[in-house]
Design an enzyme around this catalytic site. Structure first.
Site, mmCIF file in Angstrom:
data_model
loop_
_atom_site.group_PDB
_atom_site.id
_atom_site.type_symbol
_atom_site.label_atom_id
_atom_site.label_comp_id
_atom_site.label_asym_id
_atom_site.label_seq_id
_atom_site.Cartn_x
_atom_site.Cartn_y
_atom_site.Cartn_z
ATOM 1 N N LYS A 195 0.820 -1.221 0.000
ATOM 2 C CA LYS A 195 0.000 0.000 0.000
ATOM 3 C C LYS A 195 0.846 1.259 0.000
ATOM 4 O O LYS A 195 0.647 2.157 -0.807
ATOM 5 C CB LYS A 195 -0.944 -0.015 1.205
ATOM 6 N N VAL A 196 1.817 1.337 0.920
ATOM 7 C CA VAL A 196 2.637 2.552 1.011
ATOM 8 C C VAL A 196 3.565 2.655 -0.189
ATOM 9 O O VAL A 196 3.698 3.724 -0.801
ATOM 10 C CB VAL A 196 3.444 2.573 2.322
ATOM 11 N N ASP A 215 9.203 -6.576 -5.749
ATOM 12 C CA ASP A 215 8.361 -7.185 -4.723
ATOM 13 C C ASP A 215 7.934 -8.545 -5.265
ATOM 14 O O ASP A 215 7.190 -8.614 -6.237
ATOM 15 C CB ASP A 215 7.133 -6.315 -4.425
ATOM 16 N N VAL A 274 11.330 4.646 5.370
ATOM 17 C CA VAL A 274 10.225 4.965 6.277
ATOM 18 C C VAL A 274 9.480 3.679 6.654
ATOM 19 O O VAL A 274 8.319 3.719 7.043
ATOM 20 C CB VAL A 274 9.240 5.975 5.643
ATOM 21 N N ARG A 276 11.028 -0.018 8.270
ATOM 22 C CA ARG A 276 11.518 -0.575 9.529
ATOM 23 C C ARG A 276 13.030 -0.428 9.566
ATOM 24 O O ARG A 276 13.725 -0.722 8.584
ATOM 25 C CB ARG A 276 11.137 -2.059 9.658
ATOM 26 N N ASP A 300 13.685 7.557 8.757
ATOM 27 C CA ASP A 300 12.629 7.834 9.734
ATOM 28 C C ASP A 300 12.565 6.753 10.799
ATOM 29 O O ASP A 300 11.904 6.928 11.817
ATOM 30 C CB ASP A 300 11.272 7.927 9.015
ATOM 31 N N GLU A 305 14.946 2.146 18.761
ATOM 32 C CA GLU A 305 14.265 3.439 18.862
ATOM 33 C C GLU A 305 13.901 3.750 20.308
ATOM 34 O O GLU A 305 13.325 2.898 20.989
ATOM 35 C CB GLU A 305 13.010 3.441 17.983
ATOM 36 N N HIS A 324 10.608 8.684 13.571
ATOM 37 C CA HIS A 324 9.496 7.776 13.257
ATOM 38 C C HIS A 324 8.187 8.553 13.104
ATOM 39 O O HIS A 324 7.200 8.320 13.806
ATOM 40 C CB HIS A 324 9.347 6.715 14.345
ATOM 41 N N LEU A 325 8.192 9.445 12.125
ATOM 42 C CA LEU A 325 7.045 10.328 11.904
ATOM 43 C C LEU A 325 6.160 9.900 10.739
ATOM 44 O O LEU A 325 5.266 10.647 10.345
ATOM 45 C CB LEU A 325 7.546 11.764 11.642
ATOM 46 N N GLY A 326 6.383 8.703 10.190
ATOM 47 C CA GLY A 326 5.657 8.287 8.989
ATOM 48 C C GLY A 326 4.162 8.442 9.078
ATOM 49 O O GLY A 326 3.512 8.897 8.137
ATOM 50 N N ALA A 327 3.584 8.078 10.213
ATOM 51 C CA ALA A 327 2.129 8.151 10.357
ATOM 52 C C ALA A 327 1.681 9.370 11.149
ATOM 53 O O ALA A 327 0.516 9.459 11.543
ATOM 54 C CB ALA A 327 1.617 6.879 11.042
#
Length: 588
Positions: A195-196, A215, A274, A276, A300, A305, A324-327
């Site tokens: 999805k991302v 993929d 962004v 893992r 990110d 962490e 870790h601001l992805g979401a």
């Protein structure tokens, strides 16, 4: 007097078509359908949900309408293990590790873990499955936010935005030092086309980039539809000017980018992550940056962490780092909170979550269509196993699906799981659900086989009927045996309601709600009235009743649906009717 059978389940551990005649006497019909047994908290009250990390208020408000919500942040593992035995659900983000010790400490009460986000590498899926705990995530709400952050890091890195900002705030004006590179015409390799990844690809194409992707699970037609070329891993890393990572952290992807893979990349490649932190060997990336193989990196996420304060990678001048601001957009935070709250509440209510990650994955539209058949499958399994007697144990179960649809157009994984649930749960002290049904069946030596019976006709209904057979066992109700000696029950969905339509060789028609009494009798007038009269006198409500017979005046099987469990005295009165040869009470 007939042989009276009251079940003691602790001791249990391509058919021929037979034409039967049946008469149906409907008493009352209800339309209440429950997909799976729901879960409530201790004492039959509200369930309890533990939330260990910050969740959007909209999600918390939704949870509080259904459950008691305990928002306890920054708990140690010991504190979580202490609390979890009092909780029916647990909601976490990426910071809480939900390992085997958590599931063991729950003592079987924990029914669902909700991960507020996409990744589930902080949840031990094997342990969750073994303990019958459903794991759900929120895979869609933060998709756009994560993709936008990936593009933000891509452009900021290319133009040295973070470094130039720090420089000018330090009182410097060094324009020549921060000359960037253009994105137009450059090749971006998207590793992971979920999805991302696919959303990043769409946006990168809008920036004029040539996008390739690797993929092994991505369909080529989906890549072509976006205008992206699907290539091998080797081609992706060796030809890309920019690499954007969108991979889950698994054994196969851990440290996927390492000294060896960096050596095969184009000199001066730029990397964005962004996804893992663990998919990059951070020490190897540091060496690649120092050698010039990697010109820049925008990160990110990190292996640990938060990273330690003197982390050389974070402090490297060619690295742009965010925590870790992805979401982390207002819209995504609220969307994730609502999505995971709805999934957890649905699971506690007994509904099947389309976002389940350790259960048979079925598209939402298929899930809706199969919903009444899921109930039917479980009820048939539960009914069949209660007909077993003797100490040989259940070890061979065959499930037949009769349908006018092509085999490729009928997904039965969910139905299989629910047949297993129905068969094993009544004879096991372990909580069984669609999550761990296959695991428990294997552990107990129960072999499940499936077959499809292709029918002529309209494929409007996904399934015409389901048959469950248990072989190599003795039956508590001899009339339930087929000509080949198997216990055999068959059912259909009628007007949305699961119904029992065949027992052994006898056709019946009874709604599978409440419980069922099966009687074999001499076919003679007045039998329905006698049995119904006894149940009525004892205030046992009859929901449905039907009689199946092979021929008039011979033997018949009467199936009676009841809302309450009759007392032993009531069942004895039924058994004392001279024309009744055997009967059994089955609790569904």
């Amino acid at each position: 007097m007939a042989t009276t059978t009251l079940l003691n389940l602790s001791s249990i551990f391509s058919s021929r078509l037979v034409t039967t005649h049946s008469s149906v006497f409907p008493i009352r019909q209800r339309r209440r359908i429950i997909l799976v047994t729901s879960c409530a908290g201790g004492g039959g009250g509200k369930p309890t949900i533990l939330v260990t990390e910050k969740l959007g208020q909209a999600g918390i408000d939704l949870l509080k309408k259904y459950a008691n919500v305990d928002c306890s942040y920054d708990l140690s593992l010991e504190e979580i293990c202490t609390k979890i035995s009092l909780c029916d659900a647990l909601i976490v983000r990426s910071g809480t590790k939900v390992g085997r010790d958590v599931f063991e400490s729950s003592r079987g009460r924990l029914k669902v873990v909700g991960r507020a986000g996409v990744g589930i590498d902080n949840v031990d899926l094997a342990a969750a499955t073994e303990y019958g705990c459903l794991v759900v995530n929120a895979p869609t709400a933060n998709t756009v936010a994560a993709a936008e952050h990936g593009i933000a890091l891509l452009t900021a890195m290319a133009r040295n935005v973070a470094q130039a900002d720090a420089s000018i705030k330090a009182g410097k004006w060094t324009r020549n030092k921060y000359i960037g590179v253009s994105l137009v015409g450059k090749t971006l390799a998207v590793l992971g086309f979920g999805k991302v990844g696919s959303e990043v690809a769409r946006r990168a194409r809008g920036l004029g980039m040539h996008v390739i992707t690797h993929d092994p699970y991505a369909p080529a037609d989906r890549a072509r539809a976006i205008g992206v070329e699907l290539v091998s891993f080797e081609v992706a890393i060796s030809t890309a000017d920019f690499i954007s990572l969108h991979l889950p952290l698994t054994a196969a992807t851990s440290k996927l980018l390492n000294d060896e893979t960096f050596a095969r990349m184009k000199k001066g490649v730029r990397i964005v992550n962004v996804a893992r932190g663990g998919v990059i060997d951070e020490e190897a990336l540091l060496r690649a940056l120092d050698s010039g193989i990697v010109a820049q990196a925008a990160l990110d996420v990190f292996t640990v962490e938060p990273p330690v304060q003197d982390n050389k990678l974070v402090l490297h001048e060619s690295v742009t780092a965010t925590p870790h601001l992805g979401a982390s957009t207002l819209e995504a935070q609220e969307g994730v909170a609502i999505e995971v709250a709805e999934a957890v509440i649905g699971a506690l209510r007994g509904e099947l979550a389309a976002t389940a990650v350790n259960a048979p994955m079925v598209p939402l539209e298929v899930l809706r269509e199969l919903k009444p058949y899921v109930v039917l499958a479980e009820k048939l399994g539960r009914l069949a196993v209660q007909l077993v007697t003797g100490g040989s144990g259940v070890n061979a179960v065959k499930v037949t699906y009769a349908s006018s649809r092509a085999p490729d157009d009928l997904d039965t994984r969910l139905l299989r799981a629910m047949v297993i649930k129905g068969i094993i749960e009544p004879i096991s002290s372990v909580f069984i659900n669609l999550v761990n049904s296959d695991y428990v069946a294997k552990q107990r030596g129960v072999k499940i086989s499936e077959e499809r019976m292709v029918l002529d006709g309209s494929p409007e209904n996904p399934i015409e009927y389901i048959t469950v057979r248990i072989a190599n066992v003795e039956s508590r109700f001899a009339s339930a045996l087929s000509e080949s000696g198997e216990i055999k029950v068959e059912g259909r969905v009628k007007q949305g309601i699961p119904s029992l339509t065949k027992v052994g060789l006898f056709g019946v028609d009874v709604s599978l709600e409440g419980s069922v009494i099966l009687c074999r009798q001499v076919d003679q007038p007045g039998m329905i009235g006698k049995v119904a009269g006894i149940l009525g006198d004892e205030n046992v409500n009859v929901s449905f009743m039907s009689v199946g017979r092979i021929a008039p005046g011979k033997q018949a099987v009467m199936a009676i649906g009841v809302d309450e469990q009759p007392s032993k005295e009531t069942l004895k009165k039924i058994g004392d009717i001279s024309a009744i040869e055997e009967f059994v009470f089955l609790k569904l």
